[in-house]
Design a protein around this motif. Structure first.
Motif, PDB file in Angstrom:
ATOM      1  N   THR A 289       0.861  -1.199  -0.093  1.00 48.74           N
ATOM      2  CA  THR A 289       0.114   0.044   0.095  1.00 48.74           C
ATOM      3  C   THR A 289       0.861   1.219   0.131  1.00 48.74           C
ATOM      4  O   THR A 289       1.889   1.208   0.589  1.00 48.74           O
ATOM      5  CB  THR A 289      -1.060   0.071   1.218  1.00 48.74           C
ATOM      6  OG1 THR A 289      -1.839   1.271   1.182  1.00 48.74           O
ATOM      7  CG2 THR A 289      -0.359  -0.059   2.647  1.00 48.74           C
TER       8      THR A 289
ATOM      9  N   HIS B 106      -2.457  -1.357  -3.285  1.00 43.84           N
ATOM     10  CA  HIS B 106      -3.588  -0.445  -2.735  1.00 43.84           C
ATOM     11  C   HIS B 106      -3.051   0.858  -2.617  1.00 43.84           C
ATOM     12  O   HIS B 106      -2.138   1.205  -1.957  1.00 43.84           O
ATOM     13  CB  HIS B 106      -4.173  -0.968  -1.422  1.00 43.84           C
ATOM     14  CG  HIS B 106      -4.501  -2.476  -1.605  1.00 43.84           C
ATOM     15  ND1 HIS B 106      -5.797  -2.903  -1.412  1.00 43.84           N
ATOM     16  CD2 HIS B 106      -3.721  -3.695  -1.288  1.00 43.84           C
ATOM     17  CE1 HIS B 106      -5.745  -4.223  -1.418  1.00 43.84           C
ATOM     18  NE2 HIS B 106      -4.677  -4.573  -1.463  1.00 43.84           N
TER      19      HIS B 106
ATOM     20  N   HIS C  27      -5.602  -1.845  -6.797  1.00 36.08           N
ATOM     21  CA  HIS C  27      -6.890  -1.243  -6.290  1.00 36.08           C
ATOM     22  C   HIS C  27      -6.574   0.128  -6.012  1.00 36.08           C
ATOM     23  O   HIS C  27      -6.091   0.699  -4.929  1.00 36.08           O
ATOM     24  CB  HIS C  27      -7.086  -2.179  -5.039  1.00 36.08           C
ATOM     25  CG  HIS C  27      -7.481  -3.576  -4.804  1.00 36.08           C
ATOM     26  ND1 HIS C  27      -8.671  -4.004  -5.111  1.00 36.08           N
ATOM     27  CD2 HIS C  27      -6.532  -4.537  -4.803  1.00 36.08           C
ATOM     28  CE1 HIS C  27      -8.564  -5.416  -5.221  1.00 36.08           C
ATOM     29  NE2 HIS C  27      -7.167  -5.726  -5.114  1.00 36.08           N
TER      30      HIS C  27
END
Length: 387
Positions: free
Chosen positions: A8, A41, A61
């Motif tokens: 992330t 992400h 994502h």
């Protein structure tokens, strides 16, 4: 055994600077490992300047954020982490919402995360916007850092930056790496006939106060005044985007009117970036604060020696003859530029070969992959013992 990994970060766009590039390279290094799934992400849905092929090894994502970009509140990032159900999350960067999302995910699932600060806990950075950063730290970031199951550090110095948050967790110094350099042999888009044959001093990256760009131009102006040969034979090229330096473009234009040897070429990506790098004689980064700058490694892979400050955290470059030492004041940049200009072609060729060798020997993809896999397993083991 870690089967599912999540990475992330703030954004996958190259406009995110070195963090997005580092994560892209981590993905490249980790793709051959035996993960069932890797997901990425980001708290910013921007795909500007993104080459999708470079991220195809992961499920992407990307989330729309609300409020100021500097924080990027994106609740969808937490939801996507929960749905992806990773065994471990690797958090890149601090101060933005990806940290809160990973912290909440860990609290809900009991699973571990590791953190790569990317130099963002360095004192110079902490001193910027201290009230906002103090509020974020008290709200959750200090707890997020103390609860991390491991730290990925880029330099020895960064160990001091995170020392207050380490309570026995594993930490590893794993340096970035640069992929093999390739260019199509075409001149960069900014090249003009009158520039051909000049020694190109290249700055490539985010044009920010901490990078020493204005001080560089001050030193460049004085050396151009003092040394007519330097002024005629050299070209200072800034490739990047202006991140808040008022008067930067005006100053570059003024120097070019006077000496004809300063150019602001704007951002460069893909083939344009490679062409700019291939044209360079030296890579400039008189920075006041860095983690471990990706662009320097890319320059070395292209055989371009650096002119760097100690704050770039690449002391090995001076030991191995791949860079000239400078400070970030005009008075210290001036002699570094002068020494670089005085180098003979034979001496420069030697420095170029040393640069390539340093990139290949000390900043390799295999070492990054092995280091990350070792850290991930150590973090899982540590989390299991401390439950």
């Amino acid at each position: 055994m870690i089967k599912r990994l999540a990475l992330t970060l703030p954004t996958i766009s190259p406009l995110g600077g070195g963090v997005s590039e580092a994560v892209r390279l981590h993905l490249s290094a980790l793709a051959p490992a035996s993960f069932e799934r890797i997901s990425v992400h980001a708290v910013d849905a921007s795909t500007e300047k993104v080459d999708p092929a470079q991220w195809r090894a992961a499920e992407l994502h990307l989330h729309r954020f609300f409020g100021p970009k500097s924080y990027s509140f994106a609740p969808g990032a937490l939801i996507s982490l929960l749905k992806a159900n990773p065994d471990l999350v690797h958090v890149h960067g601090v101060w933005q919402f990806q940290c809160a999302a990973a912290y909440a995910w860990s609290m809900l699932t009991g699973k571990p995360y590791v953190v790569s600060p990317h130099g963002m806990l360095e004192p110079w950075i902490r001193a910027r916007s201290p009230q906002l950063k103090g509020a974020v730290s008290k709200l959750y970031q200090n707890r997020f850092l103390r609860k991390a199951a491991g730290f990925h550090l880029l330099t020895d110095k960064e160990g001091g930056d995170v020392a207050e948050f380490v309570t026995g967790q594993p930490s590893r110094i794993i340096r970035n790496f640069a992929q093999a350099f390739a260019s199509d042999g075409q001149p960069p888009s900014w090249m003009k006939p009158e520039y051909e044959g000049r020694k190109v001093y290249l700055f490539l990256g985010r044009i920010h106060e901490k990078k020493g760009c204005m001080e560089l131009m001050q030193a460049w102006e004085k050396l151009s005044q003092d040394d007519a040969d330097f002024a005629r034979a050299s070209l200072l090229v800034f490739c990047g985007w202006n991140d808040g330096i008022e008067g930067f473009e005006r100053r570059a234009e003024e120097l070019n009117r006077r000496f004809g040897n300063v150019l602001f070429a704007g951002p460069q990506y893909g083939p344009d970036k490679a062409r700019s790098m291939a044209s360079a004689r030296y890579f400039l980064l008189p920075s006041k604060s860095e983690g471990l700058p990706m662009a320097v490694l890319e320059a070395w892979a292209a055989g371009v020696p650096g002119i760097l400050t100690p704050e770039c955290n690449l002391a090995i470059s001076f030991e191995r003859g791949a860079a000239f030492l400078t400070g970030f004041t005009p008075e210290t940049i001036y002699p570094a530029l002068k020494a670089a200009h005085a180098l003979s072609d034979a001496e420069w060729n030697d420095a170029s070969q040393r640069s390539k060798a340093l990139a290949a020997e000390e900043f390799s993809e295999e070492s990054v992959r092995n280091g990350l896999l070792d850290l991930y397993q150590a973090a899982v083991d540590w989390k299991r013992k401390t439950r």
